[in-house]
Design a protein around this motif. Sequence first.
Motif, PDB file in Angstrom:
ATOM      1  N   ALA A   1      -2.575   2.363 -12.756  1.00 32.92           N
ATOM      2  CA  ALA A   1      -1.453   2.321 -11.802  1.00 32.92           C
ATOM      3  C   ALA A   1      -1.986   3.237 -10.398  1.00 32.92           C
ATOM      4  O   ALA A   1      -1.603   2.845  -9.496  1.00 32.92           O
ATOM      5  N   LYS A   2      -2.864   4.056 -10.693  1.00 33.55           N
ATOM      6  CA  LYS A   2      -3.519   4.652  -9.477  1.00 33.55           C
ATOM      7  C   LYS A   2      -4.299   3.771  -8.570  1.00 33.55           C
ATOM      8  O   LYS A   2      -4.135   3.594  -7.373  1.00 33.55           O
ATOM      9  N   PHE A   3      -5.016   2.914  -9.083  1.00 34.31           N
ATOM     10  CA  PHE A   3      -5.785   1.750  -8.671  1.00 34.31           C
ATOM     11  C   PHE A   3      -4.895   0.825  -7.965  1.00 34.31           C
ATOM     12  O   PHE A   3      -4.939   0.510  -6.751  1.00 34.31           O
ATOM     13  N   ALA A   4      -3.556   0.693  -8.728  1.00 29.16           N
ATOM     14  CA  ALA A   4      -2.677  -0.358  -8.009  1.00 29.16           C
ATOM     15  C   ALA A   4      -2.294   0.212  -6.732  1.00 29.16           C
ATOM     16  O   ALA A   4      -1.836  -0.483  -5.770  1.00 29.16           O
ATOM     17  N   ARG A   5      -1.744   1.728  -6.919  1.00 29.31           N
ATOM     18  CA  ARG A   5      -1.060   2.268  -5.671  1.00 29.31           C
ATOM     19  C   ARG A   5      -2.071   2.237  -4.423  1.00 29.31           C
ATOM     20  O   ARG A   5      -1.824   2.151  -3.379  1.00 29.31           O
ATOM     21  N   ARG A   6      -3.459   2.445  -4.883  1.00 30.12           N
ATOM     22  CA  ARG A   6      -4.527   2.549  -3.926  1.00 30.12           C
ATOM     23  C   ARG A   6      -4.614   1.183  -3.158  1.00 30.12           C
ATOM     24  O   ARG A   6      -4.831   0.851  -1.988  1.00 30.12           O
ATOM     25  N   LEU A   7      -4.664  -0.130  -4.063  1.00 34.20           N
ATOM     26  CA  LEU A   7      -4.697  -1.330  -3.380  1.00 34.20           C
ATOM     27  C   LEU A   7      -3.637  -1.534  -2.227  1.00 34.20           C
ATOM     28  O   LEU A   7      -3.802  -1.960  -1.232  1.00 34.20           O
ATOM     29  N   GLU A   8      -2.481  -1.156  -2.610  1.00 32.88           N
ATOM     30  CA  GLU A   8      -1.146  -1.229  -1.780  1.00 32.88           C
ATOM     31  C   GLU A   8      -1.519  -0.375  -0.676  1.00 32.88           C
ATOM     32  O   GLU A   8      -1.255  -0.814   0.735  1.00 32.88           O
ATOM     33  N   GLY A   9      -1.931   0.794  -0.816  1.00 32.44           N
ATOM     34  CA  GLY A   9      -2.217   1.752   0.457  1.00 32.44           C
ATOM     35  C   GLY A   9      -3.407   1.140   1.413  1.00 32.44           C
ATOM     36  O   GLY A   9      -3.173   1.059   2.806  1.00 32.44           O
ATOM     37  N   ARG A  10      -4.433   0.818   0.774  1.00 35.38           N
ATOM     38  CA  ARG A  10      -5.539   0.492   1.525  1.00 35.38           C
ATOM     39  C   ARG A  10      -5.331  -0.915   2.282  1.00 35.38           C
ATOM     40  O   ARG A  10      -5.862  -1.375   3.199  1.00 35.38           O
ATOM     41  N   PHE A  11      -4.628  -1.955   1.533  1.00 42.36           N
ATOM     42  CA  PHE A  11      -4.372  -3.537   1.925  1.00 42.36           C
ATOM     43  C   PHE A  11      -3.174  -3.825   2.475  1.00 42.36           C
ATOM     44  O   PHE A  11      -3.025  -4.917   2.897  1.00 42.36           O
ATOM     45  N   HIS A  12      -2.323  -2.853   2.411  1.00 40.63           N
ATOM     46  CA  HIS A  12      -0.733  -3.063   3.115  1.00 40.63           C
ATOM     47  C   HIS A  12      -0.211  -4.106   2.434  1.00 40.63           C
ATOM     48  O   HIS A  12       0.385  -5.035   3.260  1.00 40.63           O
ATOM     49  N   ARG A  13      -0.228  -4.559   1.092  1.00 34.26           N
ATOM     50  CA  ARG A  13       0.472  -5.487   0.504  1.00 34.26           C
ATOM     51  C   ARG A  13       1.186  -4.946  -0.876  1.00 34.26           C
ATOM     52  O   ARG A  13       0.743  -4.084  -1.331  1.00 34.26           O
ATOM     53  N   PRO A  14       2.428  -5.426  -1.163  1.00 36.80           N
ATOM     54  CA  PRO A  14       2.984  -5.064  -2.199  1.00 36.80           C
ATOM     55  C   PRO A  14       1.902  -5.242  -3.448  1.00 36.80           C
ATOM     56  O   PRO A  14       1.227  -6.101  -3.717  1.00 36.80           O
ATOM     57  N   SER A  15       2.236  -4.123  -4.365  1.00 35.06           N
ATOM     58  CA  SER A  15       1.261  -4.031  -5.272  1.00 35.06           C
ATOM     59  C   SER A  15       2.131  -3.756  -6.754  1.00 35.06           C
ATOM     60  O   SER A  15       3.013  -2.586  -6.827  1.00 35.06           O
TER      61      SER A  15
END
Length: 153
Positions: free
Chosen positions: A86-100
């Motif tokens: 879940a933390k990885f998923a949140r970081r994806l959204e934060g870094r790449f500015h796409r819904p995760s």
Amino acid sequence: MPETTQIPQRIASVMGFDFGTRRIGISIGQRLIGSATALSPIKARDGVPDWEQLEKVIEEWQPDAFVTGLPLNMDGTPSEMSRRAAKFARRLEGRFHRPSYTHDERLTSYEAKRQVMEESGYQNFGDYSVDGLAACLILESWMSEHPKAGENE
């Protein structure tokens, strides 16, 4: 912990992840047809991906959103690994500015291993094909729950 969020129809291309501490399986899928294709996994060090390598994959495929498998316990409760995913998923959204999004992935790795054994008899599960296949299974399951309407619908 099923999602009840309505997924916007504009999300067509989705990248799926099978989170792991040493490797992260990746797939790319199209919601309109509900099918996914495995990509090469990326290496991780204790669950931390090579963000530069991941950025290159994301730039190449340009997904509209991300889906990360959530390895819950069999009774549906969170595990240490599901918290990390879940933390990885949140970081994806934060870094790449796409819904995760996250998706319950219980048993997908077992199913991926079963499919590899059935198709090839191969039993060395260090093989990268299992990671990508697990990412495909996660993404296809998510897409079946969140289908994209066709152009004529």
